[in-house]
Design an enzyme around this catalytic site. Structure first.
Site, PDB file in Angstrom:
ATOM      1  N   HIS A  34       0.809  -1.226   0.000  1.00 18.73           N
ATOM      2  CA  HIS A  34       0.000   0.000   0.000  1.00 18.73           C
ATOM      3  C   HIS A  34       0.840   1.273   0.000  1.00 18.73           C
ATOM      4  O   HIS A  34       0.347   2.347  -0.318  1.00 18.73           O
ATOM      5  CB  HIS A  34      -1.034  -0.004   1.137  1.00 18.73           C
ATOM      6  CG  HIS A  34      -0.479   0.284   2.486  1.00 18.73           C
ATOM      7  ND1 HIS A  34       0.198  -0.641   3.226  1.00 18.73           N
ATOM      8  CD2 HIS A  34      -0.505   1.406   3.255  1.00 18.73           C
ATOM      9  CE1 HIS A  34       0.568  -0.102   4.375  1.00 18.73           C
ATOM     10  NE2 HIS A  34       0.150   1.140   4.430  1.00 18.73           N
ATOM     11  N   HIS A  45       7.581  -2.102   2.032  1.00 16.20           N
ATOM     12  CA  HIS A  45       7.414  -0.643   1.993  1.00 16.20           C
ATOM     13  C   HIS A  45       8.752   0.104   1.871  1.00 16.20           C
ATOM     14  O   HIS A  45       8.898   1.014   1.055  1.00 16.20           O
ATOM     15  CB  HIS A  45       6.722  -0.128   3.259  1.00 16.20           C
ATOM     16  CG  HIS A  45       5.425  -0.818   3.571  1.00 16.20           C
ATOM     17  ND1 HIS A  45       4.633  -1.377   2.618  1.00 16.20           N
ATOM     18  CD2 HIS A  45       4.788  -1.022   4.750  1.00 16.20           C
ATOM     19  CE1 HIS A  45       3.555  -1.899   3.196  1.00 16.20           C
ATOM     20  NE2 HIS A  45       3.632  -1.695   4.484  1.00 16.20           N
TER      21      HIS A  45
END
Ligand code: BG6
Length: 461
Positions: free
Chosen positions: A185, A247
């Site tokens: 995300h 990430h």
């Protein structure tokens, strides 16, 4: 998105932390902005024995707790679109019932519908679910041209490199690459997407974007929160796999990649993958010098953490991208929980010929206070010839006022429906990230586990 065919969202793990914190609020936000297909239905799948009312209540509590910004009426209409299918993931009956439920929805919609299957579950459950979906033929779209089926897979992608390879093989045997959406995300955060625009649209910095002018780059994903209710899951994973393998490395890829030809999903993903492939493996003696792992005091006492757990809640890695642009420029990757403040940022330190203390720094603030800052030096007004630092800055809040930036999950769901894979990791990216992380993980036990106080700056304070 009104012209899109009816769409059924199937969320495995609807009662989990991620669904409650991110997926449902994102779906509600898209719904309220009229960005979901006109006809849509959500089927939540989980083990808890809810009846219809209990399930609706559960969803309502989650959505209201997290947002509190919608009209009661909209929330009610949104919840009307959600159904619950209770069952154990490794029981084939669940998938037969699921097929029937999907059939009923399609009869209601009067046509073959798009299906977005979201695996919001830990990696060890993915294989089983995929195999059982396949037995029930739920991976097969109901029509050739109209009515696609797509699969969304959450990170961490596999528990380790072998698990990731296995998962890739299985996914590849059931779906074409354009049906597979691997979620990281961070790629969908507005302030991260802006890095490519900032770098490649402004001609100011690109000529300086290399080892000749850049001294080092520091990427930080710092969190104030402790592991909380996710402790049982987190304890099996640790910081490096939880956010490092994905990430943090994706932030590195965006900051270090070459300009993609044409800015298509394919070329952008290729360039990100190339950077990850070029990462120099940290092993042998470098491990001790370039890697730090640590745990906050009190972690062992968290509910769900095993006694004497060696799981790291913090890491710092010094690494290098082995290509001509970045030769000898150290990248520091840092992340931790229970730290003094929550802050995600990328700091680019420029070389300073005359005085190393007077460097220029470009800071991309990913969150909170999303924005960009540049530190430069001016002459202090007055007679003495001294200099002092000043800052040029841009904040998203200046642009958007009170408007909240869309959450990354809104963008991800929106793009998955549109079939745009730019903000999703490719198989190459996932594999190269694992290749870099694996030697470090294999030597974890040989790297002493440092400790730090909750609320501190970490073990290197
Ligand atoms: C998740 C990690 O992927 O990202 C969590 O599993 C972490 O441990 C979270 O807290 C951070 O995401 P965000 O969007 O809150 O910065």
């Amino acid at each position: 998105m009104s012209e899109t065919a009816p769409t059924i969202f199937i969320i495995f793990g609807i009662t989990g932390d991620l669904a409650g914190r991110k997926l449902l609020p994102a779906l509600l936000a898209l719904y309220s902005k009229q960005l979901l297909p006109q006809q849509f239905s959500i089927i939540g799948v989980a083990r808890r024995p809810f009846n219809r009312e209990e399930f609706r209540q559960f969803i309502r509590e989650h959505i209201n707790v997290r947002t509190g910004q919608y009209r009661e009426e909209d929330v009610k209409h949104f919840i009307d679109h959600i159904e619950y299918e209770q069952g154990v993931f490794d029981n084939q009956d669940l998938y037969t019932r699921l097929a029937q439920r999907m059939e009923n929805i399609q009869t209601r919609f009067k046509q073959c519908s798009n299906k977005l299957i979201h695996l919001s579950v830990p990696p060890n459950l993915c294989e089983n679910i995929l195999n059982r979906l396949a037995i029930a033929k739920l991976h097969v779209p109901c029509a050739d041209k109209f009515g696609w089926t797509r699969i969304l897979v959450e990170k961490p992608f596999g528990n380790n490199i072998d698990g990731a390879v296995k998962l890739e093989k299985l996914l590849g045997s059931l779906f074409a690459e354009d049906q597979i959406f691997r979620i990281d995300h961070y790629l969908a955060k507005e302030s991260l997407q802006n890095i490519l625009t900032f770098r490649f649209v402004n001609s100011l910095f690109e000529p300086l974007w290399n080892q000749k002018f850049i001294d080092r780059i520091h990427i930080r994903l710092l969190e104030k929160e402790e592991v909380g209710i996710r402790a049982p899951f987190y304890d099996q994973v640790g910081a490096l796999k939880d956010v490092g393998q994905n990430h943090v490395l994706q932030m590195l890829a965006l900051i270090a990649m070459e300009k993609p030809v044409g800015f298509t999903a394919e070329t952008i993903r290729k360039e990100r993958a190339k950077v990850l492939k070029s990462l120099e493996i940290v092993s042998g003696k470098a491990l001790k010098d370039h890697v730090c792992r640590a745990q906050y005091y009190g972690y062992e006492k968290e509910k769900g953490v095993i006694e004497g757990s060696p799981t790291e809640t913090y890491f710092m890695i010094k690494c290098f991208v082995g290509n001509s642009r970045w030769r000898n420029v150290p990248f520091f990757l840092e992340s931790g929980k229970a730290l003094k403040e929550s802050k995600t940022e990328i700091c680019v330190y420029f070389k300073s010929e005359d005085d190393p203390d007077r460097e220029n720094v470009l800071i991309f603030r990913i969150q909170p206070d999303e924005g960009i800052k540049i530190r430069f030096w001016i002459k202090t007004p007055g007679f003495p010839m001294t200099v002092e630092p000043k800052t040029l800055s841009f904040k998203y809040s200046e642009l958007t006022g009170h408007m909240v930036l869309p959450d990354a999950y809104e963008k991800l769901i929106y793009d998955a429906i549109a079939g745009d894979q730019t903000l999703f990791a490719s198989t190459d990216e996932v594999m190269y990230a694992w290749k870099f992380i694996t030697p470090i993980l294999q030597s974890w036990a040989n790297i002493p586990l440092a400790h730090y106080k909750k609320g501190s700056m970490g073990p290197l304070e």
